[in-house]
Design an enzyme around this catalytic site. Structure first.
Site, short mmCIF file in Angstrom:
data_model
loop_
_atom_site.label_atom_id
_atom_site.label_comp_id
_atom_site.label_asym_id
_atom_site.label_seq_id
_atom_site.Cartn_x
_atom_site.Cartn_y
_atom_site.Cartn_z
N PHE A 84 65.02 113.10 -43.14
CA PHE A 84 66.35 113.48 -43.63
C PHE A 84 66.57 112.78 -44.95
CE2 PHE A 84 70.91 112.98 -44.20
CZ PHE A 84 71.32 114.30 -44.08
N ASP A 114 62.70 106.33 -48.87
CA ASP A 114 64.11 106.58 -48.66
C ASP A 114 64.60 105.54 -47.65
OD1 ASP A 114 66.60 107.38 -47.88
OD2 ASP A 114 66.12 109.51 -47.73
N LYS A 158 73.99 103.88 -48.07
CA LYS A 158 74.76 103.56 -46.87
C LYS A 158 75.33 102.13 -46.78
CE LYS A 158 73.71 107.33 -43.77
NZ LYS A 158 72.63 108.22 -44.16
C1 LIG Z 1 72.38 109.48 -44.89
C2 LIG Z 1 71.04 109.62 -45.51
C3 LIG Z 1 70.87 110.27 -46.76
C4 LIG Z 1 72.00 110.95 -47.47
O1 LIG Z 1 73.00 110.06 -47.84
P1 LIG Z 1 74.44 110.64 -48.28
O2 LIG Z 1 75.18 109.42 -48.71
O3 LIG Z 1 75.02 111.31 -47.08
O4 LIG Z 1 74.20 111.60 -49.38
C5 LIG Z 1 69.60 110.29 -47.29
N1 LIG Z 1 68.56 109.73 -46.66
C6 LIG Z 1 68.69 109.11 -45.48
C7 LIG Z 1 67.49 108.48 -44.85
C8 LIG Z 1 69.92 109.05 -44.85
O5 LIG Z 1 70.05 108.45 -43.66
#
Ligand SMILES: *Cc1c(COP(=O)(O)O)cnc(C)c1O
Length: 396
Positions: free
Chosen positions: A132, A217, A247
């Protein structure tokens, strides 16, 4: 057809309305108290209304809100230096407002590096199933989940999504047009799957061999979530060239970052990228205060100790409910239970018993509590989970 309010119906929140938070607890309008074991999905790492974050934000708010990056933003260079000093491979940062923007910047940085270093044909970004990376057009394509792409037009070219853990497929997929590999060191949304250390080292070696950029990520697993500032720091020799974070970095205030080595970022020159709000004074003030908290003595040790305790307690629950819990997942305080009963049923029952948890792919019950919780909070959560599991069991 009009729904019962004017908000896009992309989410289905429960009836409870939270109006106040304090530490790991949330309170409704009526004054009901809930233990928050999801923390806005790994965001409120310091709990709610942490006095030091409140102070940082409000004193900045009284001074200066916004400039845009056309001027030097107060605190930006200093926060970038503080993060780079913690990561021996990192030299450059672009601050963003969200995780998806941080991933976008990371992908642009990787492609631009290939383009300007003599390989304009290298555009493909390899990603893995269960990933994701966000909800923008390119990050949903990168994530590769067909459900998130349906009805939004043609997939953006330049992405190759491979089966998670299929080493042979990965070797076969690397070609003259590959630019980068993008991976979460611990998959969040996909079901809390940590990548084994040897895989991170293997990806590093593979990228070095083929001249590819390795992008992590760490939007969900970073910012202290696993007991280190970033999850890949557990793995010797497994560092990326570029990393997306967000986050937990702002403890609830929108703050993300694309972090890169000097080599990777060298072609991101004036005109190549931008953001109106990214790295603004408010975000920087909170970002410094959040990093101060993460650097306090005992902070990471608490994450490690409490997460070990949580893991033990989960093992106990698994023994108690062998027909309902299949396995434990995750790392540090990004922890989950893969269930044999629907995860949403247990989540709803847990809420009835005063505990907020989340769900993730692969029928996992996801927990990402504030990093400041104690063993008492864990006991409280386990008690609520025990009741929730019992309720679901008796209903079945
Ligand atoms: C939440 C998340 C995103 C996206 O972040 P947003 O602030 O919602 O755009 C991207 N990568 C990972 C691994 C995430 O958990």
């Amino acid at each position: 057809m009009a729904a019962n309010n004017n908000i896009y119906d992309c989410y289905r929140p429960p009836a409870q309305e939270f109006v106040r938070g304090e530490g790991p607890y949330l309170y409704t309008k009526e004054g009901d108290k809930y233990l928050d074991f999801i923390a806005g999905i790994a965001v409120a790492g310091f709990g709610h209304a942490h006095p030091k974050l409140v102070e940082a934000l409000t004193s900045q708010a009284a001074n200066l809100w916004h400039l845009s990056n056309m001027f030097k933003n107060p605190g930006q260079a200093e926060l970038a230096k503080r993060y780079c000093d913690q990561l021996e491979w990192a030299d450059k940062i672009f601050f963003t407002n969200s995780g998806a923007e941080a991933v976008e910047c990371a992908m642009k940085t990787a492609r631009r590096y290939q383009y300007d270093s003599g390989h304009p044909e290298r555009v493909d970004i390899i990603t893995f199933s269960g990933a994701f990376h966000g909800r923008t057009m390119s990050t949903v394509t990168a994530g590769g989940n067909p459900k998130y792409m349906e009805g939004f037009g043609p997939a953006i070219p330049g992405f190759i999504n491979l089966e998670f853990g299929d080493h042979e497929a990965l070797k076969a997929a690397i070609s003259d047009t590959t630019a980068a590999i993008l991976v979460e060191p611990v998959q969040g949304e996909g079901g809390l799957r940590p990548l084994p250390p040897e895989c991170l080292r293997g990806l590093r070696a593979m990228c070095d061999e083929h001249g590819l950029m390795l992008i992590y990520d760490e939007v969900q697993c970073g910012a202290g979530r696993t007991g280190k500032l970033f999850a890949h720091q557990w793995v010797e020799g497994g560092h990326p060239d570029i990393m997306a974070a967000a986050k937990g970095m702002g403890g609830g205030y929108p703050l993300g970052a694309c972090i890169a080595s000097a080599e990777a970022a060298q072609y991101m020159v004036p005109g190549t990228h931008g953001s109106t709000y990214g790295g603004g004074p408010m975000a920087m003030a909170v970002g410094h205060a959040a990093l101060d908290l993460m650097e306090e003595d005992g902070f990471m040790e608490n994450v490690i100790q409490v997460s070990n305790f949580l893991k033990q307690q989960f093992e106990g629950l698994k023994d108690e409910f062998p027909d309902m819990i299949e396995e434990l997942r995750g790392k540090g305080l990004l922890m989950g239970l893969k269930l044999k009963v629907p995860n949403v049923d247990v989540r709803m029952k847990a809420m009835e018993h005063g505990l907020l948890v989340g769900t993730a792919g692969d029928n996992v019950l996801r927990m990402a509590p504030p990093l400041i919780i104690t063993e008492d909070h864990v006991r409280e959560a386990i008690e609520a989970l025990r009741k929730a599991l019992t309720d679901v069991k008796n209903k079945a």
